[in-house]
Scaffold this active site. Structure first.
Site, PDB file in Angstrom:
ATOM      1  CE1 TYR A  57     -44.965 -36.864 -85.210  1.00 24.75           C
ATOM      2  CE2 TYR A  57     -43.054 -37.710 -86.384  1.00 24.75           C
ATOM      3  CZ  TYR A  57     -44.279 -37.078 -86.387  1.00 24.75           C
ATOM      4  OH  TYR A  57     -44.820 -36.673 -87.584  1.00 24.75           O
ATOM      5  CB  SER A  60     -44.349 -39.185 -90.079  1.00 27.04           C
ATOM      6  OG  SER A  60     -43.024 -38.758 -89.931  1.00 27.04           O
ATOM      7  CD  GLU A  77     -38.459 -38.310 -87.903  1.00 21.75           C
ATOM      8  OE1 GLU A  77     -37.951 -38.937 -86.954  1.00 21.75           O
ATOM      9  OE2 GLU A  77     -37.783 -37.617 -88.683  1.00 21.75           O
TER      10      GLU A  77
HETATM   11  P1  GDP Z   1     -37.658 -34.139 -87.892  1.00 22.82           P
HETATM   12  O1  GDP Z   1     -37.017 -34.770 -89.089  1.00 22.82           O
HETATM   13  O2  GDP Z   1     -39.140 -34.340 -87.847  1.00 22.82           O
HETATM   14  O3  GDP Z   1     -37.009 -34.501 -86.608  1.00 22.82           O
HETATM   15  O4  GDP Z   1     -37.495 -32.551 -88.149  1.00 22.82           O
HETATM   16  P2  GDP Z   1     -36.583 -31.438 -87.442  1.00 22.82           P
HETATM   17  O5  GDP Z   1     -36.633 -30.257 -88.343  1.00 22.82           O
HETATM   18  O6  GDP Z   1     -37.006 -31.219 -86.027  1.00 22.82           O
HETATM   19  O7  GDP Z   1     -35.114 -32.069 -87.419  1.00 22.82           O
HETATM   20  C1  GDP Z   1     -34.457 -32.440 -88.599  1.00 22.82           C
HETATM   21  C2  GDP Z   1     -33.039 -32.864 -88.259  1.00 22.82           C
HETATM   22  O8  GDP Z   1     -32.278 -31.726 -87.863  1.00 22.82           O
HETATM   23  C3  GDP Z   1     -32.933 -33.863 -87.119  1.00 22.82           C
HETATM   24  O9  GDP Z   1     -32.032 -34.869 -87.481  1.00 22.82           O
HETATM   25  C4  GDP Z   1     -32.380 -33.036 -85.972  1.00 22.82           C
HETATM   26  O10 GDP Z   1     -31.604 -33.786 -85.038  1.00 22.82           O
HETATM   27  C5  GDP Z   1     -31.494 -32.067 -86.734  1.00 22.82           C
HETATM   28  N1  GDP Z   1     -31.156 -30.859 -85.955  1.00 22.82           N
HETATM   29  C6  GDP Z   1     -29.921 -30.361 -85.709  1.00 22.82           C
HETATM   30  N2  GDP Z   1     -29.980 -29.269 -84.945  1.00 22.82           N
HETATM   31  C7  GDP Z   1     -31.305 -29.052 -84.697  1.00 22.82           C
HETATM   32  C8  GDP Z   1     -31.993 -28.046 -83.950  1.00 22.82           C
HETATM   33  O11 GDP Z   1     -31.416 -27.153 -83.355  1.00 22.82           O
HETATM   34  N3  GDP Z   1     -33.356 -28.114 -83.932  1.00 22.82           N
HETATM   35  C9  GDP Z   1     -34.034 -29.121 -84.601  1.00 22.82           C
HETATM   36  N4  GDP Z   1     -35.377 -29.146 -84.575  1.00 22.82           N
HETATM   37  N5  GDP Z   1     -33.382 -30.093 -85.290  1.00 22.82           N
HETATM   38  C10 GDP Z   1     -32.051 -30.055 -85.338  1.00 22.82           C
END
Ligand code: GDP
Length: 329
Positions: A150, A126, A128
């Protein structure tokens, strides 16, 4: 008929990959955990060609039994605790499933992976893992600096995959996939959370959308494109690791704005509220991948642009929410 075993088959990528392999004439086996798991039942309704095998990445004997049953030519390890926010709350579970689960599957392959026709292994690594990025854009050589349990667990999975390739000559590949989305994405992830909320707001079913930070930037592609890259990695003469990305980065704010626009709403700020519960203890601010190697060696290309991805997801959610609302009337 080639045979493939997919872990995480009930998730977004598992579903796209199962369909992709089936379309190419594979016999597809899917590992599903738990007792009477409703996601397994749903999977069988939608993808009846998948032979569901019960097993768990935390349970080595179950992986050995699954391999003995499926006799796969290819194993795709997509199973994981994959939601970053959850990994902060259940860090040990994440280390066990997302990290050690990879080791268990590799061991199971060493034990029962075909001798004459050795089982090939794909590990879902990933972006990440790049976390607090050391360089931009990120490629296969960029050092890791994970920012969540993660990400740390994925680094272990990545390194152990390479170690087993080096140590035991396994055909094992690791795909460093940047964020990839679709209408099948879980609503816990920001993209689908947004497109689902936009559809509901548009239909008058929801008043507001509570989010964390709008600043983080991601390289968002379409999941349907990315599963093809997984398969291509296992069709080469030599196993290797590849970054899979679009090479473009957008902020969460960009995604939100475009999603509301796709539903014909321009004054999106009215509906979006900051909720600190969605902030993370440490954040990944910027990801953008350099997929030149995948383009050159695998001949892989993304087919869907960012605006197309957003509008497709919004259109899908408008359709689903509309049907649900009509069903209730
Ligand atoms: P990730 O890149 O695997 O963490 O995928 P996510 O879709 O969970 O998050 C992408 C980005 O969106 C991260 O930087 C989160 O902090 C940001 N983010 C902002 N608001 C939200 C929220 O309400 N839910 C999630 N899942 N992410 C959020």
């Amino acid at each position: 008929m080639p045979r493939a075993l997919i872990t995480g088959v009930t998730g977004q990528d598992g579903q796209y990959l199962a369909q992709f392999l089936h379309d190419r004439g594979y016999e597809v086996f899917g590992l599903v955990k738990g007792q009477n798991n409703p996601r397994g039942t749903l999977l069988q309704e939608e993808f009846p060609f998948v032979d569901v095998v019960s097993g768990d990445l935390q349970d080595l004997p179950s992986l050995v039994a699954a391999l003995e049953y499926a006799q796969p030519d290819e194993v795709y390890n997509l199973g994981a605790i994959s939601f970053v926010a959850l990994s902060f709350r259940q860090a040990e579970l994440t280390a066990n499933v997302t990290g050690l689960g990879v080791l268990r599957m590799l061991e199971a392959i060493r034990m029962v992976g075909g001798r004459e026709n050795p089982t090939r292994f794909y590990q879902a690594s990933s972006s990440e893992m790049f976390g607090k990025v050391r360089e931009t854009p990120q490629n296969e050589q960029t050092p890791f600096y994970p920012r969540s349990p993660y990400g740390v667990a994925k680094v272990f999975g990545h390194d152990i995959t390479i170690n087993y390739r080096d140590s035991y000559g396994l055909y094992a590949c690791s795909g460093l996939l940047f964020n990839h989305e679709s209408p099948r994405r879980g609503v816990e992830f920001v993209t689908r959370k947004v497109t689902n909320a936009v559809a509901r707001i548009k239909l008058g079913l929801q008043q507001e959308l509570a989010l964390g930070s709008l600043e983080p930037r991601r390289d968002w592609g379409f999941a349907g494109d990315y599963v093809k890259a997984m398969w291509l990695m296992l069709q080469q003469d030599e196993p290797d690791d590849y970054v899979v990305a679009t090479g473009q980065t957008h902020s969460v704010r960009d995604f939100v704005e475009l999603a509301f626009q796709a539903a014909g709403i321009d004054d999106w700020q009215r509906f979006v509220r900051l909720d600190e519960r969605f902030l993370r203890p440490s954040e990944v601010d910027l990801l953008v991948g350099d997929a030149s190697k995948a383009r050159k060696v695998l001949g892989w290309e993304p087919t869907m642009s960012f605006p197309e991805l957003v509008t497709t997801m919004v259109a899908h959610d408008l359709d689903v929410e509309q049907r649900k609302a009509e069903g209730r009337r």
